[in-house]
Design a protein around this motif. Structure first.
Motif, mmCIF file in Angstrom:
data_model
loop_
_atom_site.group_PDB
_atom_site.id
_atom_site.type_symbol
_atom_site.label_atom_id
_atom_site.label_comp_id
_atom_site.label_asym_id
_atom_site.label_seq_id
_atom_site.Cartn_x
_atom_site.Cartn_y
_atom_site.Cartn_z
ATOM 1 N N SER A 34 -12.280 -4.670 5.232
ATOM 2 C CA SER A 34 -11.643 -5.928 4.850
ATOM 3 C C SER A 34 -10.759 -6.517 5.948
ATOM 4 C CB SER A 34 -10.803 -5.713 3.585
ATOM 5 O OG SER A 34 -9.758 -4.813 3.859
ATOM 6 N N GLY A 35 -10.622 -5.813 7.051
ATOM 7 C CA GLY A 35 -9.827 -6.327 8.156
ATOM 8 C C GLY A 35 -8.345 -6.037 8.045
ATOM 9 N N LEU A 36 -7.940 -5.217 7.067
ATOM 10 C CA LEU A 36 -6.537 -4.848 6.928
ATOM 11 C C LEU A 36 -6.215 -3.667 7.840
ATOM 12 C CD1 LEU A 36 -6.268 -5.046 3.047
ATOM 13 C CD2 LEU A 36 -5.444 -6.717 4.694
ATOM 14 N N SER A 37 -4.969 -3.332 7.920
ATOM 15 C CA SER A 37 -4.539 -2.219 8.756
ATOM 16 C C SER A 37 -4.828 -0.884 8.067
ATOM 17 C CB SER A 37 -3.038 -2.332 9.034
ATOM 18 O OG SER A 37 -2.591 -1.181 9.691
ATOM 19 N N PRO A 38 -5.440 0.078 8.788
ATOM 20 C CA PRO A 38 -5.687 1.403 8.197
ATOM 21 C C PRO A 38 -4.468 2.319 8.270
ATOM 22 C CG PRO A 38 -6.635 1.324 10.379
ATOM 23 C CD PRO A 38 -6.086 -0.061 10.097
#
Length: 104
Positions: A34-38
């Motif tokens: 989703s393009g969020l920070s892991p």
């Protein structure tokens, strides 16, 4: 009877560690798609590893004491408190990461 209680306790700790590890892997997998920070998942994964290492150490220490028929008590007073503090710090850092990332 005591030996099986030791195994049940070990399995309960491993179950908790697997739940944390599963959440961490899920967060990492979802965040990369989703393009969020892991980062929240990466913070939670070492906590799950700490739970497994602690559980294994306690299991072997108790099993050795049971085999040697050492007098009890066999409880661990400091380990669960330390793991709860580590888990709380990880949760607080995940909230902080979320607030920092969402404010951008």
């Amino acid at each position: 009877k005591v030996f099986f209680a030791n195994e049940r306790t070990f399995l309960a700790w491993v179950h908790m560690a697997l739940m944390l590890g599963g959440m961490a892997v899920g967060i990492i997998g979802f965040s990369t798609k989703s393009g969020l920070s892991p980062l929240p998942g990466l913070v939670l994964l070492p906590v799950a590893i700490c739970f497994v290492v602690h559980a294994l150490g306690q299991y072997y220490a108790r099993a050795r004491a049971i085999r040697r028929r050492e007098p009890g008590p066999y409880e661990d007073k400091n380990g669960p408190v330390a793991l709860a503090i580590v888990l709380s710090l990880a949760a607080c850092s995940n909230i902080l990461i979320h607030l920092v990332v969402s404010s951008r």
